[in-house]
Design a protein around this motif. Structure first.
Motif, mmCIF file in Angstrom:
data_model
loop_
_atom_site.group_PDB
_atom_site.id
_atom_site.type_symbol
_atom_site.label_atom_id
_atom_site.label_comp_id
_atom_site.label_asym_id
_atom_site.label_seq_id
_atom_site.Cartn_x
_atom_site.Cartn_y
_atom_site.Cartn_z
ATOM 1 N N ASP A 61 11.684 -5.290 -1.386
ATOM 2 C CA ASP A 61 12.092 -3.984 -1.451
ATOM 3 C C ASP A 61 10.984 -3.061 -0.891
ATOM 4 O OD1 ASP A 61 12.261 -1.524 -2.702
ATOM 5 O OD2 ASP A 61 12.359 -2.003 -4.872
ATOM 6 N N LYS A 81 14.729 6.082 0.201
ATOM 7 C CA LYS A 81 14.271 7.181 0.341
ATOM 8 C C LYS A 81 14.441 8.006 1.799
ATOM 9 C CE LYS A 81 10.739 5.954 -3.047
ATOM 10 N NZ LYS A 81 11.056 7.037 -4.284
ATOM 11 N N VAL A 116 11.875 -0.064 -0.206
ATOM 12 C CA VAL A 116 12.361 1.490 -0.408
ATOM 13 C C VAL A 116 11.080 2.687 -0.098
ATOM 14 C CG1 VAL A 116 12.937 3.041 -2.207
ATOM 15 C CG2 VAL A 116 14.178 0.948 -2.004
ATOM 16 N N GLN A 117 9.980 2.113 -0.463
ATOM 17 C CA GLN A 117 8.891 2.906 -0.306
ATOM 18 C C GLN A 117 7.805 2.822 0.766
ATOM 19 O OE1 GLN A 117 5.322 4.847 -3.456
ATOM 20 N NE2 GLN A 117 7.400 4.004 -4.350
ATOM 21 N N VAL A 125 18.681 -2.251 -4.624
ATOM 22 C CA VAL A 125 18.258 -3.354 -5.054
ATOM 23 C C VAL A 125 19.469 -4.036 -5.937
ATOM 24 C CG1 VAL A 125 16.736 -4.197 -7.062
ATOM 25 C CG2 VAL A 125 15.985 -2.420 -5.157
ATOM 26 N N GLU A 162 8.025 -5.876 -3.934
ATOM 27 C CA GLU A 162 7.386 -4.944 -2.916
ATOM 28 C C GLU A 162 6.271 -5.429 -2.011
ATOM 29 O OE1 GLU A 162 6.940 -1.036 -5.419
ATOM 30 O OE2 GLU A 162 7.215 -2.796 -6.722
ATOM 31 N N GLU A 173 4.801 2.417 -7.307
ATOM 32 C CA GLU A 173 4.505 2.796 -8.550
ATOM 33 C C GLU A 173 3.596 2.117 -9.295
ATOM 34 O OE1 GLU A 173 7.554 5.645 -8.056
ATOM 35 O OE2 GLU A 173 6.658 5.322 -9.935
ATOM 36 N N SER A 185 21.096 5.220 -2.932
ATOM 37 C CA SER A 185 19.638 5.349 -3.644
ATOM 38 C C SER A 185 19.132 3.728 -3.645
ATOM 39 C CB SER A 185 19.992 5.615 -5.181
ATOM 40 O OG SER A 185 20.405 4.658 -5.923
ATOM 41 N N GLY A 186 17.739 4.100 -4.021
ATOM 42 C CA GLY A 186 16.764 2.830 -4.059
ATOM 43 C C GLY A 186 17.248 1.754 -4.844
ATOM 44 N N ALA A 187 17.596 2.161 -6.043
ATOM 45 C CA ALA A 187 18.096 1.364 -7.008
ATOM 46 C C ALA A 187 19.592 0.492 -6.820
ATOM 47 C CB ALA A 187 18.423 2.035 -8.409
ATOM 48 N N TYR A 209 8.158 -2.164 -9.326
ATOM 49 C CA TYR A 209 9.020 -1.267 -9.566
ATOM 50 C C TYR A 209 10.251 -1.185 -8.334
ATOM 51 C CZ TYR A 209 11.255 3.317 -10.853
ATOM 52 O OH TYR A 209 12.133 4.311 -11.055
ATOM 53 N N HIS A 210 11.528 -1.318 -9.287
ATOM 54 C CA HIS A 210 12.730 -1.424 -8.324
ATOM 55 C C HIS A 210 13.836 -0.359 -8.692
ATOM 56 C CE1 HIS A 210 10.945 -4.750 -6.565
ATOM 57 N NE2 HIS A 210 10.604 -5.289 -7.819
ATOM 58 N N GLY A 211 13.553 0.377 -9.772
ATOM 59 C CA GLY A 211 14.655 1.463 -10.208
ATOM 60 C C GLY A 211 14.895 1.391 -11.467
HETATM 61 C C1 LIG Z 1 9.957 0.197 -4.428
HETATM 62 C C2 LIG Z 1 10.996 1.147 -5.077
HETATM 63 N N1 LIG Z 1 12.168 0.461 -5.290
HETATM 64 C C3 LIG Z 1 13.406 1.267 -5.894
HETATM 65 C C4 LIG Z 1 13.117 2.477 -6.185
HETATM 66 C C5 LIG Z 1 14.176 3.383 -6.811
HETATM 67 O O1 LIG Z 1 14.902 4.201 -5.853
HETATM 68 P P1 LIG Z 1 15.553 5.389 -6.470
HETATM 69 O O2 LIG Z 1 14.664 6.112 -7.210
HETATM 70 O O3 LIG Z 1 16.420 6.037 -5.020
HETATM 71 O O4 LIG Z 1 16.855 4.769 -7.332
HETATM 72 C C6 LIG Z 1 12.022 3.052 -6.052
HETATM 73 C C7 LIG Z 1 11.588 4.506 -6.239
HETATM 74 O O5 LIG Z 1 10.567 5.086 -6.465
HETATM 75 C C8 LIG Z 1 11.003 2.496 -5.469
HETATM 76 O O6 LIG Z 1 9.692 2.992 -5.064
#
Ligand SMILES: Cc1ncc(COP(=O)(O)O)c(C=O)c1O
Length: 394
Positions: A219, A248, A221-222, A111, A186, A191, A106-108, A134-136
């Motif tokens: 980060d 993601k 992730v998005q 991180v 990011e 978010e 997962s994203g979190a 936002y990082h989870g």
């Molecule tokens: C930039 C960013 N980092 C981390 C996450 C966390 O990812 P996850 O929900 O898969 O843990 C998200 C989720 O939206 C995100 O947008």
């Protein structure tokens, strides 16, 4: 099971942590999904950015079915051909120098790994993140996430995290101390309202980190996998981080997290210092191989740039037409439209009319559609929004 039963059972049996919408989705294809009653929706929510290749992409389906019959799980203490194949494909697309990866789910988690890695590599504790970032929601990632409604109920969080105002080099420079391990950002805050930094910001952060001997963690992730019109968001500004967090869409819809770093940085981890039981499972890696192949072959980042431009123009048309639309922002198919008041009603009303979209904070509508979305589906999204915003403004 009836629609009524599904909604009731999920509400009763599942932790009540998601702001649920009263719809049961049972099928998807490309940028469309259907509910249990057969009603069709244009999916600008895109499973929060996961469904970047579209729902049930045939190449992902084929790869998953084939691999499921061969080998589903294989712990990373054993070697596996699909894992190797994916790692090779991954480092063939990541920015130069980012060539050693930890795979998670997962994203979190991506991180969490980056935070631990930064501390281990530098021997220093402090992580600087930004207000609005936002990082989870796992404890380490949450400590870097800004929004107090996510943080406050769970204090104390991990120590030695600080937040500085976004896109402000001066404040960031002031915050760096001899205890700082890394700056975590990011490239475009998702978010936090789909906020694109000024053009000189990320290159200046890179310079600052180099000057101070601090790691730069991006980060993505998005913002990765072609979403913003480039394979990785950082490429818009020609910046390469030391560590990059991915997740993601990378496995075509299956759960994946990836922390990819420069080799000398990732090499700070010694055996046993980090792990995950599911790290690089053959099933997920087979899907991820197929996903990267589709991305590269179909040049989806170019499609995101073109269609994103088209979508953004149309949103700007709505901004010109309606006073309640304050601003349109974003790059590629990561778009946001800020209104002058709460977007909650608009999201419910557009859903009733067959378009799913996201929020990003209280006043921002966010669009993360599959990059395979068709022009007509964007047109439908715009005409539904036009109708709904028109009604709201009256
Ligand atoms: C930039 C960013 N980092 C981390 C996450 C966390 O990812 P996850 O929900 O898969 O843990 C998200 C989720 O939206 C995100 O947008």
């Amino acid at each position: 099971m009836s629609e009524f039963d599904i909604i009731n059972f999920e509400n009763r049996l599942m932790a009540n942590v998601f702001a649920k919408r009263p719809v049961v989705i049972t099928r998807g294809k490309g940028a469309l999904v259907w509910d249990i009653n057969g009603k069709e929706y244009v999916d600008c929510m895109g499973s929060y950015g996961v469904a970047l290749l579209g729902h049930s992409h045939p190449k992902i389906v084929e790869a998953v079915c084939k691999q499921a019959e061969t080998l589903i799980s294989c712990h990373a203490s054993l070697y596996n051909n699909k894992r190797t194949e994916f790692l090779q494909k991954l480092v063939s697309i990541t920015p130069r120098g980012l060539n050693k990866a930890f795979l998670s789910n997962s994203g979190a988690e991506s991180v969490e790994c980056a935070i631990k890695l930064a501390r281990k590599y530098t021997g220093k504790p402090e992580i600087i993140a930004v207000m609005g970032g936002y990082h989870g929601k796992t404890m380490g990632a949450l400590s870097a996430t800004w929004d107090k409604k996510y943080r406050e109920p769970f204090q104390p969080l991990v120590p030695e995290f600080k937040h500085v105002p976004p896109d402000n080099l001066e404040k960031l420079a002031e915050a760096v101390t001899d205890k700082t391990a890394a700056v975590l950002l990011e490239p475009i805050r998702g978010e936090g309202g789909v906020r694109v930094p000024p053009d000189d910001f990320l290159p200046s952060v890179r310079e600052l980190c180099d000057e101070k001997g601090v790691l730069l963690i991006l980060d993505e992730v998005q913002t990765s996998f072609g979403r913003t019109g480039k394979l990785f968001g950082c490429e818009h500004w020609g910046v390469t981080p030391d560590v990059m967090c991915l997740a993601k869409p990378f496995a075509g819809g299956l759960p994946i997290g990836i922390t990819v770093a420069k080799e000398h940085v990732m090499s700070a981890f010694k055996v046993g210092e980090h792990s995950s039981t599911f790290s690089g499972s053959p099933l997920v890696c087979a899907a991820a191989c197929a996903a990267v192949d589709v991305l590269v072959k179909e040049k989806l980042e170019g499609r995101a740039a073109n269609l994103g431009g088209y979508f953004k123009d149309k949103l700007e048309g709505l901004q010109a037409k309606y006073k309640i639309v304050k601003e349109v922002r974003g790059l590629g198919l990561m778009l946001g439209m800020e209104l002058r008041y709460d977007v909650h009603n608009i999201i419910l009303k557009t859903m009733e009319r067959g378009v799913l979209m996201l929020d990003a904070g209280r006043t921002v509508l966010r669009f993360l559609p599959p990059l395979v979305i068709e022009k007509e589906q964007i047109d439908k999204t715009i005409s539904v929004l036009d109708e709904v915003i028109g009604e709201e403004e009256r």
